[in-house]
Enzyme design. Structure first.
Site: not given
Length: 225
Positions: A79, A181, A221, A223
């Site tokens: 990000e 990501y 990441d 998520n």
């Protein structure tokens, strides 16, 4: 007291010459192939920067101190939220930062100054960027640990870049390093958001299962909240 342990020097650091017995003319010192062989990274940091430019402006001293202290071989960022190079409605270069406007040039300058200063100047950086200030990833690898190959897609024969710059895959001598990501599940108001995440999960699962020949280190990441 006999000393049983000695400190281990950091990788890539300048080493002092070791004292050795004097040699007669014509004598040579043999170096083992192990000492000559290229080593792969061993220490990794992964961080969702949630806008790398904001981190440079607001949190860079703390992050720089952390990197100096921990001294990682690889820094995986997610990000980064920096747009890819290319003017509006034109093809984008997803490995380069946008700099075709006054604002984008100033932002790029701020970012690259930070990344050109210690301790980050010791790293080579690869970008995988979205078309706008959204998502995006970056991979910083110490210059003494050059990967054999760097790619930006889960598909070896299809897409050159993942949409929104969500993937960087680096191949080293003894392993693969995957920086991702992952898209989130979205919100109830977002149409097809869950389908987007299910599609990503299926593709990443297929990639991991098909990744053979070398171990895979997967960071990023994901998520999963």
């Amino acid at each position: 007291m006999k000393r049983f342990f000695k400190p281990i020097e950091k990788e890539c650091s300048a080493k002092k010459p070791a004292l050795s017995p004097s040699k007669k003319d014509g004598e040579t010192t043999e170096t083992s192939s192990e000492e000559n062989s290229k080593k792969d990274p061993l220490k990794f940091v992964t961080w969702n920067a949630n806008s790398l430019l904001l981190r440079v402006k607001n949190n860079w001293p703390e992050f720089s101190n952390f990197i100096t202290t921990f001294d990682p071989d690889v820094i995986a960022l997610q990000e980064v939220r920096m747009p890819a190079a290319g003017s509006k409605d034109a093809p984008k270069n997803h490995q380069e930062l946008k700099d075709d406007t006054k604002a984008s040039r100033e932002e790029k300058l701020i970012l690259m100054r930070a990344l050109s200063s210690p301790p980050f100047k010791n790293y080579q950086i690869w970008w995988s960027l979205a078309d706008s200030k959204y998502a995006g990833t970056a991979l910083l690898v110490k210059k003494c640990f050059q990967p054999k190959k760097v790619s930006f897609s889960l598909e070896k024969t299809a897409l050159k870049y993942e949409p929104d710059g969500r993937v960087i895959l680096a191949e080293f001598e003894t392993f693969y390093l995957l920086n991702t990501y992952a898209p989130n599940n979205g919100w109830k108001e977002e149409e097809n958001s869950f389908q987007r995440r299910r599609k990503w999960d299926k593709r990443i699962q297929e990639f991991v299962l098909q990744c053979s020949g070398k171990p895979l280190i997967w960071c990023g990441d994901l998520n999963v909240r």
